[in-house]
Scaffold this motif. Structure first.
Motif, short mmCIF file in Angstrom:
data_model
loop_
_atom_site.label_atom_id
_atom_site.label_comp_id
_atom_site.label_asym_id
_atom_site.label_seq_id
_atom_site.Cartn_x
_atom_site.Cartn_y
_atom_site.Cartn_z
N PRO A 29 0.72 -1.17 -0.12
CA PRO A 29 -0.09 -0.20 0.07
C PRO A 29 0.83 1.36 -0.07
N LEU A 30 2.26 1.21 0.46
CA LEU A 30 2.84 2.43 0.46
C LEU A 30 3.35 2.80 -1.22
N GLY B 243 4.86 7.73 -0.81
CA GLY B 243 4.23 7.60 0.57
C GLY B 243 5.10 7.42 1.74
N ALA C 235 1.46 3.90 5.52
CA ALA C 235 0.35 3.28 4.98
C ALA C 235 -0.27 2.17 5.88
N SER C 236 -1.32 1.75 5.48
CA SER C 236 -1.92 0.46 6.25
C SER C 236 -2.76 -0.14 5.29
N GLN D 299 1.17 -0.68 10.74
CA GLN D 299 1.49 0.36 9.68
C GLN D 299 2.84 -0.27 9.07
#
Length: 398
Positions: free
Chosen positions: A168-169, A173, A176-177, A380
């Motif tokens: 998700p990063l 970024g 993120a989670s 995270q």
């Protein structure tokens, strides 16, 4: 398999309200604590699996091909999340020499890591070579969910490497989670690690580390509260050791001896937790007011008196409450009591000099004290630039 380097973190946990009463079917509110456990996973070409736990002076490595031999039975579902694989547990006990019932933090952390590593990669053609380094802001053995934060971090990192989680990063970024479905997978594996360490955990601690925020727990049912506010607190460790098992048994004995007195106390604790939940939901809907904070403070005072009536108070906790009250702040124990830790609510407008003077007062009393917050995000994924310099210095030294 292409091993992906990653950095993850997970929060600790505290109990806001409902200690001990939750054992008897009442509501407890568990909150994420912004003292976090950080983990860095790195791919290596050494054919070894290494784990570095500098907080507890533990550094171990194994030959990956030797570990592969522990996965002898290819018909066994090592990824069954309903129960532990007893055969694999037995093989690991033989490999490590860790006896059943061990409470040694180092031994159990290593055991949990090896179990999750072997189970998650059981279907792989070859076990990946990697180094895992973990550094935590959480003290161990203080009832603050340090083992759950560790297990959630290990689970997320290994699942990411195994390809079970998305990435998700984004390229730009910092943090993120994952999706709700992916968080549930992380939570299930973290619970497996908690089972290795604690035997029969409730599942609350790993749920808090995974989901973050505030969770409502009652009779085995865990419900995350939506859009709850983040609250500033002081967290104080009295450094007084205690046995949760002994304290829980003591409350049960008192209830059996004085049911007409203690059962209403449990009902009142339940009402405190429910009233706090309602107040937090109101605060999330609009701008929190001074009245909201006054209510939270009153509930803290009431619940602390309840816990003293149950017999789980301690002179060290009484002193904590007196010291903070002289500064106009309200405190209660968190967790099992009998020593251990306490939390002190800080209003948003609490002057920094009051906070610093209170921290100094508590340190002068021989306590450890941190200014932190509750209700923070759960597990995270981080970019290196988003991680504290102190943490990166630890990671870069391994």
């Amino acid at each position: 398999m292409h091993t992906i380097d990653c950095i993850v973190s997970a929060p600790g946990k505290a109990i806001l309200h409902g200690e001990h009463a939750v054992v008897h079917g009442k509501v407890a509110l568990a909150v994420s604590l912004n003292l976090r456990t950080f983990l860095k996973l790195q791919a290596t070409s050494t054919s070894e699996v290494c784990i570095n736990l500098p907080n507890i002076n533990t550094f171990m490595s194994w030959d990956a091909s030797a570990l592969q031999q522990l996965l002898q039975d290819k018909t066994t579902n090592h990824r069954n999340l309903k129960e532990l694989d007893s055969e694999l547990v037995g093989r690991l006990r033989k490999l490590t020499g860790i006896e059943e019932g061990s409470t040694d933090a180092s031994s159990m952390a290593v055991f949990a890591f090896l179990y999750m590593y072997l189970s998650i990669f059981a279907k792989s053609k070859a076990l990946p070579s990697l180094t895992v380094t973990v550094w935590s802001e959480l003290p161990t053995g203080a009832g603050l969910g340090s083992s759950a934060a560790y297990c959630a971090s290990v689970a997320a990192a290994l699942l990411s490497t195994q390809g079970a989680l998305s990435s998700p990063l984004g390229p730009d970024g910092d943090t993120a989670s994952w999706s709700g479905e992916e968080l549930e997978l992380i939570n299930q594996w973290a619970f497996q690690g908690e089972r290795i360490i604690h035997g029969n955990p409730s599942g609350v601690d790993n749920a808090v580390s995974t989901w973050g925020g505030i969770l409502r727990y009652q009779s085995g049912k865990i419900t995350p509260l939506q859009r709850v506010p983040t609250l500033r607190i002081l967290l104080t460790n009295t450094r007084v050791p205690r046995s949760t098992k002994t304290l829980v048994a003591g409350v049960k004995d008192k209830i059996n001896k004085f049911p007409s007195i203690l059962n209403p106390v449990l009902e009142s604790v339940d009402a405190v937790a429910s009233t706090c939940e309602q107040t937090l939901m109101e605060m999330a809907k609009g701008s929190p007011t001074a009245e909201h904070y006054a209510t939270l403070e009153e509930l803290i005072d009431i619940n602390q008196h309840h816990l003293n009536v149950m017999g789980v108070g301690h002179p060290s906790l009484d002193a904590l409450c007196r010291v903070t009250l002289t500064r106009g702040l309200h405190s209660k124990l968190t967790g099992a009591g009998g020593g251990g830790c306490g939390i002190t609510l800080l209003r948003p407008d609490t002057d920094s000099s009051v906070v610093q003077n209170t921290i100094q007062d508590l340190k002068d009393s021989g306590y450890e004290c941190w200014e932190t917050s509750i209700g923070v995000p759960g597990i995270q994924l981080h970019s290196p630039k988003s991680v504290k310099e102190e943490v990166m210095n630890v990671f870069n030294s391994y």
